[in-house]
Each structure stands twice: as structure tokens, then as C-alpha cells.
Scaffold this active site. Structure first.
Site, PDB file in Angstrom:
ATOM      1  N   ASP A 132       0.905  -1.143   0.000  1.00  0.00           N
ATOM      2  CA  ASP A 132      -0.161  -0.220   0.094  1.00  0.00           C
ATOM      3  C   ASP A 132       0.758   1.271   0.005  1.00  0.00           C
ATOM      4  O   ASP A 132       1.809   1.551   1.033  1.00  0.00           O
ATOM      5  CB  ASP A 132      -0.863   0.064   1.011  1.00  0.00           C
ATOM      6  CG  ASP A 132      -1.675  -1.154   1.276  1.00  0.00           C
ATOM      7  OD1 ASP A 132      -2.499  -1.769   0.130  1.00  0.00           O
ATOM      8  OD2 ASP A 132      -2.139  -1.683   2.417  1.00  0.00           O
ATOM      9  N   LYS A 152      -0.160  10.046   1.413  1.00  0.00           N
ATOM     10  CA  LYS A 152      -0.020  11.359   2.307  1.00  0.00           C
ATOM     11  C   LYS A 152       1.032  11.152   3.333  1.00  0.00           C
ATOM     12  O   LYS A 152       1.599  10.142   4.088  1.00  0.00           O
ATOM     13  CB  LYS A 152      -1.343  11.534   2.966  1.00  0.00           C
ATOM     14  CG  LYS A 152      -2.499  11.757   2.194  1.00  0.00           C
ATOM     15  CD  LYS A 152      -3.703  11.961   3.152  1.00  0.00           C
ATOM     16  CE  LYS A 152      -4.896  12.201   2.232  1.00  0.00           C
ATOM     17  NZ  LYS A 152      -6.195  11.816   2.926  1.00  0.00           N
ATOM     18  N   ASP A 198       3.931  -0.847  -8.827  1.00  0.00           N
ATOM     19  CA  ASP A 198       3.647   0.092 -10.124  1.00  0.00           C
ATOM     20  C   ASP A 198       3.710   1.762  -9.818  1.00  0.00           C
ATOM     21  O   ASP A 198       3.390   2.554 -10.403  1.00  0.00           O
ATOM     22  CB  ASP A 198       2.202  -0.043 -10.551  1.00  0.00           C
ATOM     23  CG  ASP A 198       1.333   0.395  -9.627  1.00  0.00           C
ATOM     24  OD1 ASP A 198       1.221  -0.055  -8.721  1.00  0.00           O
ATOM     25  OD2 ASP A 198       0.436   1.070 -10.361  1.00  0.00           O
ATOM     26  N   TYR A 200      -1.783  -7.648  -8.232  1.00  0.00           N
ATOM     27  CA  TYR A 200      -1.905  -6.390  -8.612  1.00  0.00           C
ATOM     28  C   TYR A 200      -0.884  -6.053  -9.897  1.00  0.00           C
ATOM     29  O   TYR A 200      -1.377  -5.190 -10.651  1.00  0.00           O
ATOM     30  CB  TYR A 200      -1.323  -5.818  -7.447  1.00  0.00           C
ATOM     31  CG  TYR A 200      -2.189  -4.979  -6.502  1.00  0.00           C
ATOM     32  CD1 TYR A 200      -3.309  -5.979  -5.853  1.00  0.00           C
ATOM     33  CD2 TYR A 200      -2.469  -3.678  -6.355  1.00  0.00           C
ATOM     34  CE1 TYR A 200      -4.273  -5.565  -5.069  1.00  0.00           C
ATOM     35  CE2 TYR A 200      -3.484  -3.032  -5.571  1.00  0.00           C
ATOM     36  CZ  TYR A 200      -4.418  -4.259  -4.909  1.00  0.00           C
ATOM     37  OH  TYR A 200      -5.415  -3.569  -4.099  1.00  0.00           O
TER      38      TYR A 200
END
Ligand code: SAM
Length: 219
Positions: free
Chosen positions: A120, A124, A156, A198
Site C-alpha cells: 500500500d 500522504k 507500479d 496487482y
């Protein structure tokens, strides 16, 4: 990525405590010798395995090594377990837990390779500490990896990739392999690559896949 809760997956996990450690107490050590036929074999860990295509394929291709899929979500753990049972992968264990506790689950100098695939990105700045390549995570990986043990990282996400290169470099890690377009490297590298779920999705959209292999050196 949060998976929708699948009751069958939760039930399957509950039925197979021999294959899945479901949110074990970080205060208690895990006796891996009770879970693998031969603990002298190399140990490889994937952090954040998702549905598990990468780690189950790797375990199938390498019966002479032990593998642990470390995954936070129990639904994902159930999906990995389903494949493990279908393919009879005795060399794969599933650890449903938070990577933040990784040093509680593995002994110092016990792992040969640690895979971080499409972690992940937490874009931020206020969430930097949650990125799996933040320095506190690197410190933990360093403890559990054997001297010379490697981290193999793919994403990616260009922001997470450049952040991770800087974070690892600041930590004094050595880079053995860096690619900004893994799927267009030479034939041997491309053939060896095992795609994750993914990776498959993002590569199909034409996104370049970034990859690196790095180690902490031998002290
Ligand atoms: N590696 C898979 C792939 O490439 O298809 C899944 C990638 S998905 C974006 C990230 C996965 O990491 C999710 O399944 C998530 O539950 C897991 N994850 C995120 N943070 C984690 C943590 N702190 N400890 C263990 N797993 C984590």
C-alpha cells in the site's frame, strides 16, 4: 486494499490452524519447527501477500524452501489457504498478522529473503510511518534477515518506489538490482518473474513495473 469479507474464507482459516496462524499473540514466540518438515531449509517471507498468487507459485516452484505469507486480512489469508490446500503446498505457512510485529514472529537472522509486492503506497506524508519501506520497518527486516539476506520489492507506484529507494539508501542498504520497467528487461529476468495479482492488473493497463533487490550487507 480492503477485501470484502468472505464468510467461507474465515471459516476455512478457522478449520486449518495447522496451516494458518490467525492473529497470534506477539508476546508468544512461534515454533516454526512444529510447522515445517525441515527448518534447516531457506526461509522466505512475503509481507502483504494479498490473494497469494505470487507466494503460492513460488512455493510450488521451490519445494526445497520454506515460505510464509504474512497478510493482515483474514479473508485474504483464507484465499491463500484455499490455494495452498488445492496445490498441497506443505512448505507454505500463512501468518495472519500485522507486519509491524514481524520481529515477534521470526527469530533474529532466520530469513533468507523478504518480498514486498505492491505494498500500500500511503501517499500522504502524515502516513509515511505506515509505508512498509519506512525506516522502522527496515530496522525490523534487518533483524530477522540473515546477513546478506535480500529484500525484493516491486510496485507500479513511482512515488512509493522513489521513496523506498531513498529510504533504503539512507539506511545504508546495497542495491543488487534496480529496474524501472521490469516487464521489458532481458528475457531471463522476464521469464523468472512471478506476477502478483496487482502486477497483472497494472501491467495490463500499460503501467511500468518498478523493482529492486537490496540487502543490508554482511556485518
Ligand atoms: N501483494 C499483493 C499483490 O501484489 O497482488 C497484494 C497487494 S495489496 C495492495 C497490499 C496487501 O498488503 C493487502 O492484502 C493488505 O492487506 C496487506 N497489508 C497491508 N499492510 C499490511 C501489514 N502491515 N501487515 C501485513 N499485511 C499488510
Amino acid at each position: 486494499m480492503r477485501l470484502r469479507n468472505k464468510p467461507w474464507a474465515v471459516k476455512l482459516v478457522q478449520e486449518h490452524p495447522e496451516s494458518v496462524l490467525d492473529r497470534p499473540d506477539p508476546e508468544k514466540q512461534i515454533d516454526w519447527s512444529q510447522r515445517f518438515a525441515d527448518c534447516s531449509r531457506p526461509l522466505e517471507i512475503e509481507v502483504g501477500s494479498g490473494k497469494g498468487h505470487f507466494i503460492t507459485t513460488l512455493a510450488e516452484q521451490n519445494p526445497d524452501k520454506n515460505f510464509v505469507a504474512l497478510e493482515l486480512q483474514v479473508t485474504a489469508a483464507g484465499m491463500i489457504l484455499r490455494t495452498k490446500l488445492e496445490k498441497k503446498l506443505d512448505n507454505l505457512q500463512i501468518l495472519c498478522a500485522d507486519a509491524a510485529d514481524i520481529t515477534a514472529f521470526f527469530a533474529a537472522n532466520s530469513a533468507d529473503t523478504l518480498y514486498l509486492n505492491f505494498s500500500d503506497p500511503w501517499p500522504k506524508t502524515k502516513h509515511e510511518k505506515r509505508r512498509l519501506t519506512y525506516k522502522t520497518f527496515l530496522e525490523k527486516y534487518k533483524k530477522i534477515l540473515k546477513p546478506g539476506g535480500q529484500i525484493e520489492f516491486k510496485t507500479d507506484n513511482s512515488g512509493l518506489f522513489s521513496y523506498s529507494v531513498a529510504s533504503m539508501n539512507n539506511y545504508g542498504m546495497h542495491f543488487d538490482f534496480v529496474s524501472v520497467d521490469l516487464h521489458h528487461e532481458n528475457e531471463e529476468i522476464v521469464a523468472k518473474n512471478i506476477e502478483t495479482e496487482y502486477e497483472h492488473k497494472f501491467a495490463a493497463k500499460g503501467n511500468p513495473i518498478y523493482a529492486l533487490h537490496a540487502d543490508f550487507g554482511v556485518e
